[in-house]
Design a protein around this motif. Sequence first.
Motif, mmCIF file in Angstrom:
data_model
loop_
_atom_site.group_PDB
_atom_site.id
_atom_site.type_symbol
_atom_site.label_atom_id
_atom_site.label_comp_id
_atom_site.label_asym_id
_atom_site.label_seq_id
_atom_site.Cartn_x
_atom_site.Cartn_y
_atom_site.Cartn_z
ATOM 1 N N LEU A 40 0.837 -1.203 0.000
ATOM 2 C CA LEU A 40 0.000 0.000 0.000
ATOM 3 C C LEU A 40 0.872 1.253 0.000
ATOM 4 O O LEU A 40 1.829 1.357 0.762
ATOM 5 N N TYR A 41 0.478 2.202 -0.851
ATOM 6 C CA TYR A 41 1.124 3.508 -0.897
ATOM 7 C C TYR A 41 0.060 4.601 -0.888
ATOM 8 O O TYR A 41 -1.114 4.363 -1.219
ATOM 9 N N HIS A 42 0.487 5.821 -0.534
ATOM 10 C CA HIS A 42 -0.380 6.989 -0.631
ATOM 11 C C HIS A 42 0.228 7.956 -1.648
ATOM 12 O O HIS A 42 -0.015 7.819 -2.830
ATOM 13 N N HIS A 43 1.043 8.906 -1.201
ATOM 14 C CA HIS A 43 1.749 9.792 -2.125
ATOM 15 C C HIS A 43 3.004 9.114 -2.663
ATOM 16 O O HIS A 43 3.721 8.437 -1.924
ATOM 17 N N PHE A 59 10.419 4.400 -4.631
ATOM 18 C CA PHE A 59 9.352 3.559 -5.176
ATOM 19 C C PHE A 59 9.881 2.727 -6.346
ATOM 20 O O PHE A 59 9.641 1.517 -6.426
ATOM 21 N N GLU A 60 10.627 3.358 -7.231
ATOM 22 C CA GLU A 60 11.167 2.625 -8.376
ATOM 23 C C GLU A 60 12.149 1.548 -7.925
ATOM 24 O O GLU A 60 12.165 0.443 -8.491
ATOM 25 N N ALA A 61 12.941 1.838 -6.906
ATOM 26 C CA ALA A 61 13.874 0.831 -6.394
ATOM 27 C C ALA A 61 13.120 -0.378 -5.850
ATOM 28 O O ALA A 61 13.555 -1.533 -6.034
ATOM 29 N N TYR A 102 -4.694 10.563 -4.639
ATOM 30 C CA TYR A 102 -3.669 11.584 -4.844
ATOM 31 C C TYR A 102 -3.160 11.621 -6.283
ATOM 32 O O TYR A 102 -2.941 10.584 -6.922
ATOM 33 N N ALA A 103 -2.925 12.854 -6.771
ATOM 34 C CA ALA A 103 -2.475 13.046 -8.149
ATOM 35 C C ALA A 103 -1.095 12.450 -8.393
ATOM 36 O O ALA A 103 -0.768 12.066 -9.524
ATOM 37 N N ALA A 109 3.669 7.162 -10.154
ATOM 38 C CA ALA A 109 3.608 5.697 -10.089
ATOM 39 C C ALA A 109 3.047 5.085 -11.368
ATOM 40 O O ALA A 109 3.566 4.076 -11.862
ATOM 41 N N TYR A 110 1.984 5.663 -11.874
ATOM 42 C CA TYR A 110 1.301 5.094 -13.040
ATOM 43 C C TYR A 110 2.224 4.936 -14.252
ATOM 44 O O TYR A 110 2.251 3.853 -14.867
ATOM 45 N N PRO A 111 3.025 5.960 -14.647
ATOM 46 C CA PRO A 111 3.898 5.762 -15.815
ATOM 47 C C PRO A 111 4.889 4.619 -15.617
ATOM 48 O O PRO A 111 5.144 3.839 -16.555
ATOM 49 N N LEU A 112 5.440 4.515 -14.420
ATOM 50 C CA LEU A 112 6.419 3.466 -14.158
ATOM 51 C C LEU A 112 5.776 2.084 -14.219
ATOM 52 O O LEU A 112 6.330 1.155 -14.828
ATOM 53 N N LEU A 113 4.620 1.935 -13.601
ATOM 54 C CA LEU A 113 3.955 0.629 -13.592
ATOM 55 C C LEU A 113 3.399 0.283 -14.972
ATOM 56 O O LEU A 113 3.399 -0.891 -15.381
ATOM 57 N N LYS A 114 2.932 1.282 -15.699
ATOM 58 C CA LYS A 114 2.440 1.046 -17.064
ATOM 59 C C LYS A 114 3.566 0.518 -17.943
ATOM 60 O O LYS A 114 3.369 -0.408 -18.757
#
Length: 369
Positions: A40-43, A59-61, A102-103, A109-114
Amino acid sequence: MRWLSNISCMTRGLVTPGKYALVSLLAVLAVPAPAAVVVLYHHVSDKTPASTSISPARFEAQMDYLAEAGFTVVPLMTLVETLRKGGTLPDKTLAITFDDSYASVYESAYPLLKKRGWPFTFFVNTEAVGSSRLFVSWDQLREMATQGVTIANHTNAHHHLPRKQPGESAREFRQRIEQEISRAQQKIAQEIGEAPMILAYPFGEYDREVQAIAKKLGYVAFGQQSGVLSEHGDLQAVPRFPFGGSFTELDDFKLKVNSLPMPIASTAFYANKQQRLDDLVVKAGDQPWLVLTLEEPRLLKAVNCFATGQGAIPVEIIRDQLWTRAKAPLNAGRARYNCTAPAGGKGRFYWYTQQWLVTDKNGNWSHND
């Protein structure tokens, strides 16, 4: 649990006394369990409140580690359906979630996971969506949904659900909480086109009555207490490992995502050793007992427990049950007991967390929405 039944058969021949039997038992229990971790994450930002944030670099690590260590990242609904059907979950299966609309989730996060092709679930409190630049818009959520992101219910207004309003009857309380959940569900369905029957409690907090409401409405509901999903877990108190604030170090992440579910047969709560508690809500100054019955009693001697802000706490074994409580009175707010045990080699641990909600000494909430 099916896997524990197999382990029980394998360990019946362990008759060596003392520490040698325990070592042998832990080696046998190291067999991978059908379980999964939810993170789970927030910002995901360097510019948001530190207590609920992880930097994009950290987060990326963490995501790099999951790929390198051979984890399979699956949609949360895959885990939910497996739990509902009583199926098994292969080792190193993981789902990713975000709370609070949160934006930075969309921006970082979204671009990295996509790019990795990894699914995730975004629990949104619907009143916040589009309300300011801090939060995502419905257009952004619709874009993510087309890319396989699950948009799910975090209630309408993100209120602290267990807290009753002044003068509110039990019936009025239940109606209000049902509306908080149902309004969000309807809005998500309207804007996205579908709304899965999963719910993340605001602040990760719930009591028995809130759980009963979630169950009545048909939701699988998630908290923020640490732990691992397992076949016999409570579907209205599903654990997730939260990462943010002081919990963003990679070594801590590795430890937690490699955890296994504590093989628990049952749990009970006591105000003292004679008086049983029916709920997770206690008062400041209390020291509630957590009582665990394990499916493999010989594991009891390997369990260590810890309390929020208190470090290690005493553990007693009474009639094949583990009894533990905080060594000092709990303060108003949120408290947790974490219990772990070595799972054999390679530094893996069984993990269970019990959350307590602590009012002041007069039974009033100190929690601020």
